[in-house]
Write a protein that holds these residues in place. Structure first.
Motif, PDB file in Angstrom:
ATOM      1  N   SER A 152      22.186  16.207   8.124  1.00  0.00           N
ATOM      2  CA  SER A 152      21.021  15.525   8.692  1.00  0.00           C
ATOM      3  C   SER A 152      19.707  16.229   8.398  1.00  0.00           C
ATOM      4  CB  SER A 152      21.208  15.370  10.203  1.00  0.00           C
ATOM      5  OG  SER A 152      22.433  14.744  10.488  1.00  0.00           O
ATOM      6  N   SER A 153      19.772  17.398   7.731  1.00  0.00           N
ATOM      7  CA  SER A 153      18.512  18.048   7.367  1.00  0.00           C
ATOM      8  C   SER A 153      17.760  17.172   6.365  1.00  0.00           C
ATOM      9  CB  SER A 153      18.760  19.450   6.799  1.00  0.00           C
ATOM     10  OG  SER A 153      19.722  19.399   5.771  1.00  0.00           O
ATOM     11  N   ASP A 154      18.475  16.267   5.701  1.00  0.00           N
ATOM     12  CA  ASP A 154      17.832  15.263   4.852  1.00  0.00           C
ATOM     13  C   ASP A 154      17.908  13.933   5.604  1.00  0.00           C
ATOM     14  OD1 ASP A 154      17.101  13.329   3.062  1.00  0.00           O
ATOM     15  OD2 ASP A 154      18.320  14.095   1.405  1.00  0.00           O
ATOM     16  N   ALA A 214      13.915  12.141  24.489  1.00  0.00           N
ATOM     17  CA  ALA A 214      14.758  12.803  23.491  1.00  0.00           C
ATOM     18  C   ALA A 214      14.468  12.201  22.122  1.00  0.00           C
ATOM     19  CB  ALA A 214      16.232  12.615  23.849  1.00  0.00           C
ATOM     20  N   PHE A 215      14.735  12.986  21.081  1.00  0.00           N
ATOM     21  CA  PHE A 215      14.574  12.510  19.703  1.00  0.00           C
ATOM     22  C   PHE A 215      15.951  12.536  19.057  1.00  0.00           C
ATOM     23  CE2 PHE A 215      13.525  13.322  15.148  1.00  0.00           C
ATOM     24  CZ  PHE A 215      12.846  12.136  14.908  1.00  0.00           C
ATOM     25  N   LEU A 216      16.465  11.367  18.676  1.00  0.00           N
ATOM     26  CA  LEU A 216      17.839  11.272  18.177  1.00  0.00           C
ATOM     27  C   LEU A 216      17.839  10.984  16.679  1.00  0.00           C
ATOM     28  CD1 LEU A 216      18.231  11.035  21.274  1.00  0.00           C
ATOM     29  CD2 LEU A 216      19.968   9.304  20.839  1.00  0.00           C
ATOM     30  N   MET A 217      17.935  12.066  15.908  1.00  0.00           N
ATOM     31  CA  MET A 217      18.025  11.918  14.462  1.00  0.00           C
ATOM     32  C   MET A 217      19.367  12.461  13.968  1.00  0.00           C
ATOM     33  SD  MET A 217      15.579  13.424  11.435  1.00  0.00           S
ATOM     34  CE  MET A 217      16.179  15.091  11.487  1.00  0.00           C
ATOM     35  N   THR A 218      19.681  13.711  14.283  1.00  0.00           N
ATOM     36  CA  THR A 218      20.836  14.410  13.712  1.00  0.00           C
ATOM     37  C   THR A 218      22.165  13.750  14.090  1.00  0.00           C
ATOM     38  OG1 THR A 218      19.544  16.429  13.859  1.00  0.00           O
ATOM     39  CG2 THR A 218      21.907  16.695  13.529  1.00  0.00           C
ATOM     40  N   GLU A 219      23.078  13.699  13.100  1.00  0.00           N
ATOM     41  CA  GLU A 219      24.391  13.072  13.314  1.00  0.00           C
ATOM     42  C   GLU A 219      25.510  14.011  12.880  1.00  0.00           C
ATOM     43  OE1 GLU A 219      24.279   9.389  11.153  1.00  0.00           O
ATOM     44  OE2 GLU A 219      22.624   8.620  12.370  1.00  0.00           O
ATOM     45  N   TRP A 253      24.021  13.825  17.547  1.00  0.00           N
ATOM     46  CA  TRP A 253      24.259  15.060  18.308  1.00  0.00           C
ATOM     47  C   TRP A 253      23.085  16.000  18.150  1.00  0.00           C
ATOM     48  CZ3 TRP A 253      29.085  18.253  16.274  1.00  0.00           C
ATOM     49  CH2 TRP A 253      28.866  18.667  14.962  1.00  0.00           C
ATOM     50  N   TRP A 254      23.135  17.075  18.918  1.00  0.00           N
ATOM     51  CA  TRP A 254      21.998  17.989  19.031  1.00  0.00           C
ATOM     52  C   TRP A 254      20.757  17.266  19.537  1.00  0.00           C
ATOM     53  CZ3 TRP A 254      23.390  22.620  19.605  1.00  0.00           C
ATOM     54  CH2 TRP A 254      24.523  23.090  18.940  1.00  0.00           C
ATOM     55  N   SER A 255      20.985  16.293  20.408  1.00  0.00           N
ATOM     56  CA  SER A 255      19.866  15.530  20.976  1.00  0.00           C
ATOM     57  C   SER A 255      19.321  16.314  22.171  1.00  0.00           C
ATOM     58  CB  SER A 255      20.342  14.154  21.421  1.00  0.00           C
ATOM     59  OG  SER A 255      21.059  13.527  20.377  1.00  0.00           O
ATOM     60  N   THR A 256      18.306  17.109  21.900  1.00  0.00           N
ATOM     61  CA  THR A 256      17.756  17.976  22.942  1.00  0.00           C
ATOM     62  C   THR A 256      17.183  17.140  24.083  1.00  0.00           C
ATOM     63  OG1 THR A 256      17.280  19.720  21.366  1.00  0.00           O
ATOM     64  CG2 THR A 256      16.023  19.768  23.421  1.00  0.00           C
ATOM     65  N   GLY A 257      17.580  17.497  25.290  1.00  0.00           N
ATOM     66  CA  GLY A 257      17.015  16.865  26.485  1.00  0.00           C
ATOM     67  C   GLY A 257      17.653  15.548  26.872  1.00  0.00           C
TER      68      GLY A 257
HETATM   69  C1  LIG Z   1      19.056  24.076  19.444  1.00  0.00           C
HETATM   70  C2  LIG Z   1      18.963  22.882  18.567  1.00  0.00           C
HETATM   71  C3  LIG Z   1      18.223  21.783  18.980  1.00  0.00           C
HETATM   72  C4  LIG Z   1      18.147  20.645  18.187  1.00  0.00           C
HETATM   73  N1  LIG Z   1      17.461  19.550  18.644  1.00  0.00           N
HETATM   74  C5  LIG Z   1      17.507  18.398  17.940  1.00  0.00           C
HETATM   75  C6  LIG Z   1      16.936  17.192  18.458  1.00  0.00           C
HETATM   76  O1  LIG Z   1      16.360  17.166  19.549  1.00  0.00           O
HETATM   77  N2  LIG Z   1      17.073  16.054  17.744  1.00  0.00           N
HETATM   78  C7  LIG Z   1      17.707  16.022  16.532  1.00  0.00           C
HETATM   79  O2  LIG Z   1      17.772  14.959  15.936  1.00  0.00           O
HETATM   80  N3  LIG Z   1      18.250  17.154  16.010  1.00  0.00           N
HETATM   81  C8  LIG Z   1      18.173  18.329  16.683  1.00  0.00           C
HETATM   82  N4  LIG Z   1      18.757  19.467  16.179  1.00  0.00           N
HETATM   83  C9  LIG Z   1      19.456  19.396  14.921  1.00  0.00           C
HETATM   84  C10 LIG Z   1      18.752  20.074  13.757  1.00  0.00           C
HETATM   85  O3  LIG Z   1      17.505  19.531  13.508  1.00  0.00           O
HETATM   86  C11 LIG Z   1      19.709  19.966  12.584  1.00  0.00           C
HETATM   87  O4  LIG Z   1      20.782  20.822  12.882  1.00  0.00           O
HETATM   88  C12 LIG Z   1      19.087  20.339  11.273  1.00  0.00           C
HETATM   89  O5  LIG Z   1      18.180  19.338  10.857  1.00  0.00           O
HETATM   90  C13 LIG Z   1      20.156  20.531  10.201  1.00  0.00           C
HETATM   91  O6  LIG Z   1      20.952  19.392  10.070  1.00  0.00           O
HETATM   92  P1  LIG Z   1      22.548  19.540  10.122  1.00  0.00           P
HETATM   93  O7  LIG Z   1      22.936  20.256  11.353  1.00  0.00           O
HETATM   94  O8  LIG Z   1      23.142  18.188   9.889  1.00  0.00           O
HETATM   95  O9  LIG Z   1      22.904  20.525   8.941  1.00  0.00           O
HETATM   96  P2  LIG Z   1      23.113  20.178   7.406  1.00  0.00           P
HETATM   97  O10 LIG Z   1      22.065  19.210   6.935  1.00  0.00           O
HETATM   98  O11 LIG Z   1      24.543  19.796   7.209  1.00  0.00           O
HETATM   99  O12 LIG Z   1      22.829  21.571   6.776  1.00  0.00           O
HETATM  100  C14 LIG Z   1      23.754  22.654   6.889  1.00  0.00           C
HETATM  101  C15 LIG Z   1      23.446  23.644   5.795  1.00  0.00           C
HETATM  102  O13 LIG Z   1      23.685  23.029   4.531  1.00  0.00           O
HETATM  103  C16 LIG Z   1      22.511  23.093   3.722  1.00  0.00           C
HETATM  104  N5  LIG Z   1      22.429  21.849   2.947  1.00  0.00           N
HETATM  105  C17 LIG Z   1      22.264  20.592   3.411  1.00  0.00           C
HETATM  106  N6  LIG Z   1      22.258  19.714   2.389  1.00  0.00           N
HETATM  107  C18 LIG Z   1      22.408  20.421   1.253  1.00  0.00           C
HETATM  108  C19 LIG Z   1      22.471  20.081  -0.136  1.00  0.00           C
HETATM  109  N7  LIG Z   1      22.370  18.812  -0.543  1.00  0.00           N
HETATM  110  N8  LIG Z   1      22.623  21.075  -1.021  1.00  0.00           N
HETATM  111  C20 LIG Z   1      22.730  22.370  -0.610  1.00  0.00           C
HETATM  112  N9  LIG Z   1      22.675  22.762   0.686  1.00  0.00           N
HETATM  113  C21 LIG Z   1      22.521  21.800   1.604  1.00  0.00           C
HETATM  114  C22 LIG Z   1      21.347  23.237   4.700  1.00  0.00           C
HETATM  115  O14 LIG Z   1      20.230  23.895   4.121  1.00  0.00           O
HETATM  116  C23 LIG Z   1      21.979  24.103   5.785  1.00  0.00           C
HETATM  117  O15 LIG Z   1      21.937  25.460   5.467  1.00  0.00           O
HETATM  118  C24 LIG Z   1      18.817  20.625  16.946  1.00  0.00           C
HETATM  119  C25 LIG Z   1      19.546  21.741  16.524  1.00  0.00           C
HETATM  120  C26 LIG Z   1      19.628  22.847  17.326  1.00  0.00           C
HETATM  121  C27 LIG Z   1      20.455  24.013  16.864  1.00  0.00           C
END
Ligand SMILES: Cc1cc2nc3c(=O)[nH]c(=O)nc-3n(C[C@H](O)[C@H](O)[C@H](O)COP(=O)(O)OP(=O)(O)OC[C@H]3O[C@@H](n4cnc5c(N)ncnc54)[C@H](O)[C@@H]3O)c2cc1C
Length: 296
Positions: free
Chosen positions: A159-161, A149-154, A187-191
């Motif tokens: 966590s997109s940044d 598993a890859f654990l980045m998102t919180e 969370w969203w830790s696939t697998g």
């Molecule tokens: C099916 C599935 C599998 C996944 N598997 C994994 C996995 O194995 N491991 C893992 O680590 N993650 C996993 N993820 C998580 C996924 O990579 C994250 O959901 C993604 O990176 C977005 O992060 P977030 O959910 O925190 O959303 P956010 O970063 O909170 O983003 C939510 C929205 O806000 C916008 N946004 C964010 N910051 C800003 C800003 N500063 N200004 C304006 N807009 C902004 C974004 O563009 C987006 O539209 C998975 C997600 C899904 C749905």
């Protein structure tokens, strides 16, 4: 006329073999897979018995047909058994065409050992892991005997940044030996709930606040800069500090027995051999993993 969809003769033959495998073996097995999961509830959806036997059969078939580990673009290092190399090294473009074919069946990527998150994790271990890390985790992953598993998102941060990640990796120097203590929630830790998942690649933020590191923090030598503040560590899933909190659903589906989990990491005490590349290299690793990972 050349086009983006043109394949070399060898890649074209491999593609034809893959198409046949997906259509005649993977697609028909999907019903068996669904039937195996039907009626299972609660923990029974995440037990080893929940893994449909057809997956093991398909994996053996893909291997026999030379459709195994197709994501690997280069020869493996000499300490890794050569039978784990693919029959052909594909370019990203060629591999993309084969991925489109694998994507026609929900079972084909795993059958060919080309499924997320394992491919990205194997790439991290291959590109950045030590020989010991590769022997311990990369070899069984390339063999398809464990998953990862890859654990980045919180849950608490955007966590997109990746620079926002808050899980901490506290450095402590105890009687001359360096320890790293991991705490946080992912969370969203696939697998992660897959019973075959034995290892997690975790992104955490360095914490130098422990008194034994006071000097380093004060001098500002480490942990400075948004892109040098994080570290990637390898965590065995059977560590007592790893707790699978709950499965998450996507459009109402839990995707068991693989799924996506919320995971709590509590006081996980590691030594330097668990770090990938070293302190402060986490953002760089996360980017190098997720960039290609979004393409293939
Ligand atoms: C099916 C599935 C599998 C996944 N598997 C994994 C996995 O194995 N491991 C893992 O680590 N993650 C996993 N993820 C998580 C996924 O990579 C994250 O959901 C993604 O990176 C977005 O992060 P977030 O959910 O925190 O959303 P956010 O970063 O909170 O983003 C939510 C929205 O806000 C916008 N946004 C964010 N910051 C800003 C800003 N500063 N200004 C304006 N807009 C902004 C974004 O563009 C987006 O539209 C998975 C997600 C899904 C749905």
């Amino acid at each position: 006329m050349s086009s983006l969809l043109t394949l070399s003769k060898a890649a074209s033959e491999l593609h034809a073999k893959l198409e046949h495998f997906v259509k005649n073996q993977c697609e028909p097995a999907e019903k068996e897979y669904e039937a195996h999961m039907e009626g299972r509830i609660g923990a029974d959806r995440w037990s080893i018995d929940a893994i449909p036997p057809c997956i093991q059969h398909l994996k053996a078939e893909a291997r026999r047909l030379g459709l195994w580990n197709l994501f690997l673009p280069h020869p493996l290092p000499s300490h890794i058994p050569s039978n784990l190399s693919p029959t052909l090294y594909l370019t990203n473009r060629e591999y993309g065409i084969l991925c489109e074919t694998m994507g026609r069946s929900s079972l084909a990527p795993e059958a060919c050992n080309c499924s997320a998150p394992d491919t990205g994790n194997m790439e991290v271990l291959l590109k950045h892991g030590t020989k010991e890390q590769q022997l311990q985790y990369l070899v069984p992953l390339l063999n398809g005997t464990i998953r990862s598993a890859f654990l980045m998102t919180e849950p608490a941060v955007a966590s997109s940044d990746a620079t926002n990640i808050q899980t901490t990796l506290q450095k402590r120097v105890i009687e001359g030996s360096v320890r790293y203590v991991l705490n946080g929630t992912k969370w969203w830790s696939t697998g992660a709930m897959d019973p075959r998942c034995k290892v997690a690649i975790v992104l955490a933020k360095m914490d130098y606040s422990h008194p034994s590191c006071g000097g380093e923090a004060q001098q500002g030598k480490k942990g400075g800069g948004r892109h040098g503040a994080h570290t990637v560590v390898i965590v065995p899933m059977d560590h007592p500090g790893v707790k699978l909190v709950r499965p998450l659903t996507v459009f109402g589906y839990d995707d068991a027995p693989h799924g996506h989990a919320e995971v709590s990491l509590h006081n996980i005490d590691l030594d330097a051999s668990s770090l990938v590349l070293g302190e402060g290299r986490g953002f760089e690793i996360a980017q190098s993993r997720l960039g290609p990972g979004r393409i293939h």
